[in-house]
Structures are given as structure tokens and as C-alpha cells.
Scaffold this active site. Structure first.
Site, PDB file in Angstrom:
ATOM      1  CE  LYS A  39       2.392  -3.542  -3.873  1.00 61.11           C
ATOM      2  NZ  LYS A  39       2.167  -4.114  -2.522  1.00 61.11           N
ATOM      3  CB  SER A 291      -3.318  -3.323  -9.173  1.00 60.62           C
ATOM      4  OG  SER A 291      -2.968  -4.616  -9.662  1.00 60.62           O
TER       5      SER A 291
END
Length: 314
Positions: A39, A291
């Protein structure tokens, strides 16, 4: 724009998964990013792209945890005030990590949509710049730098397996990869519980889905009924979306730790879960994006020790 603000994460081969799948498999270690998830790329790119005068008024965002942490970090580095709005479903470790970075945290309601209402109010009343966690051109472009790195490190890739929530990560990677290699396959993976993008794709438009607890808590939340970017990009560029159960997510977290010596959260493990379950047809030379790693370590210890795969406890 984000060079120097994020880490260029490694792409490493996995012998165990390669042997099991019968094809070369690589892991993109994006969970080793500075804030523990991909992110930061999108958050930093969106923040740095703001007009300086607007940026000075502060930024506000809704988050299931990882985007909030990334934006809080990027804002602290730039000396910009940040407010992160989250629901009661966000695990406590993620909330505290955001507070530790100096951002103001507001816990609102039981869904991402509830948190977004507070974001809208703060933006309207105080002029703060609203930065969505996925449905924003600059955020998607930031996540797309992962795709550029994949192409540099493994130009002959055939399949890229990516966690899927609101679609910013998958859209960005798909744009980058398919622009250079249209034959490459992009596969999104999400949890069975409350998979908003999967439901929206089946409906042909963004739809509301009830948020429930999941080991893949970072994949929770809706796609936004007024979605402008990520829904269309995922619909047009992604070859398939598959769902994995809570048990398979727990198995993948355990596998990543025991076999790959990697600590990943549930959302970060869904690609491994899908490949282990045989849900990726004819994968060819495959990359799995890990991720994020921002899991409560007590919960991680429970999963690794083989305790039942129940929903994450806040």
C-alpha cells in the site's frame, strides 16, 4: 515519483511450490515493503501528486488497516497531518500501528462504508484531501510499479496471481503487465467471505456486500457504488477471479512460514492458497504477489501451531 520513498522488493523462486505445481513459481515479496504491505506505493504516489497547498491542509482516508498505515507513514515523512477512519472490524494491531505513526485514528461503525462517511464529512468540513485506498488514478499508478518490477525481473512471466479487494493492486499490476505482454494472465484471489469485487463482477456493476470477519481482513470492504476506476480495470484486464476458504488461507499462512520462512497476513497468503488448492488452471511461469505481513503475531503463532482457522480476532 516514488523512487526513494519505497523499497524495490525482491522476486524469489520457491522450490516447494514449483515442484508441487510442476511449473516455475516465484514470490514477489511485497510484504517486505517499509510499512509491511504494498500500500505504501499507492499512498506515497497519491500524496506526492497533490498540489502542495492542498497537501498542507492534511489528508484523510478510510482503510482496513494497511492503506491507513501506509498513508500515515507517507504523511509523517512529508510533515502532513493525516486522519485515518476505520471500522470496528480492523484488527487492533493495525489500529495501533497507525497511531504510532502520528496519524489521528477514528473508529466508525462496522464497515468500510461507515468509515467512508466520516472521511466524506472531514473532507467537506475541513478541506482535507481525501485519498481512497484503491479507486484513485494515482494510487493505482503507484501499485502498478510492482508490475514494472515484475517485467524487469521475469520478462517471460506467464501468470501473475494477485490478492483482490477493491482492485487497486490488481488493476495497477494488470495495466503494467498487459501493456508489455498482452498474453500474460492476471488472476485475482480473494476470500469466500464478503468478497465485494467478486460479487460486483458477477453482477456487472459495483454492489454492496456485507462485511464479515476473515483471516484475510485486509481484503474486506466494498468497492464503492460510485467506483470510477478499479472496477472497470479489473473487469476488462483480469482473466479470472478465484475464492479461497478460511481453512485454505490458514494453511497458506502456515506454509509460507514453515516452508518459505515468510511471515504473511491472511490477505498476503491468498495467492499461495489458490495455487496449493489447484485453483489456477494452466499457470505456466507464475508469480505470486505476497502483499502484506501485518498480522497480529499472537494470531500468527496460533495458526502456525495448527489451531483452527477461525476469523481474525480484533
Amino acid at each position: 515519483m516514488i523512487a526513494g520513498h519505497v523499497v524495490r522488493t525482491p522476486l524469489v523462486p520457491t522450490i516447494t511450490l514449483s515442484n508441487d505445481a510442476g511449473v516455475p513459481v516465484h514470490l514477489k515479496l511485497e510484504h517486505q515493503q517499509v510499512t509491511g504491505s504494498f500500500k505504501l506505493r499507492g499512498a506515497a504516489n497519491a500524496l506526492l501528486s497533490l498540489d502542495p497547498e492542498r497537501r498542507a491542509r492534511g489528508v484523510v482516508a478510510a482503510s482496513t488497516g494497511n492503506f491507513g498505515r501506509a498513508l500515515a507513514f507517507a504523511a509523517s515523512q512529508a510533515g502532513v497531518p493525516a486522519v485515518i477512519c476505520m471500522s470496528k472490524l480492523v484488527p487492533g494491531n493495525k489500529v495501533e500501528a497507525i497511531r504510532a505513526l502520528g496519524a489521528e485514528v477514528r473508529i466508525v461503525g462496522t464497515s468500510q462504508d461507515d468509515a467512508q462517511e466520516e472521511v466524506d464529512r472531514l473532507s467537506a468540513e475541513h478541506g482535507m484531501a481525501m485519498l481512497p485506498p484503491f479507486d484513485h488514478a494515482d494510487v493505482i499508478a503507484g501499485q502498478g510499479t510492482i508490475g514494472l518490477e515484475l517485467l524487469e525481473d521475469l520478462p517471460d512471466l506467464e501468470t501473475v496471481v494477485v490478492p483482490l479487494s477493491g482492485g487497486g493492486l490488481l488493476a495497477g499490476i494488470a495495466l503494467a503487465v498487459k501493456s508489455a505482454n498482452p498474453r500474460a494472465r492476471l488472476i485475482g484471489v480473494t476470500m469466500e467471505r464478503g468478497a465485494a469485487m467478486h460479487a460486483s463482477l458477477r453482477a456487472g456493476m459495483p454492489v454492496l456486500v456485507e462485511e464479515v470477519e476473515s483471516l484475510a481482513d485486509s481484503l474486506g470492504g466494498g468497492v464503492g457504488l460510485a467506483n470510477r476506476h478499479s472496477f472497470t480495470l479489473v473487469r476488462d484486464l483480469v482473466d479470472d477471479v478465484v475464492l479461497v476458504s478460511e481453512t485454505r488461507i490458514a494453511d497458506a499462512i502456515r506454509f509460507a512460514y514453515r516452508q518459505e520462512q515468510q511471515v504473511v497476513e491472511g490477505a498476503g497468503a491468498v495467492g499461495i492458497a489458490a495455487l496449493m488448492a489447484g485453483l489456477i488452471e494452466r499457470p505456466g511461469r507464475t508469480i505470486i504477489v505476497l502483499s502484506g505481513r501485518n498480522i497480529d503475531m499472537n494470531r500468527h503463532a496460533e495458526i502456525v501451531s495448527g489451531q483452527p482457522a477461525e476469523a481474525t480476532r480484533a
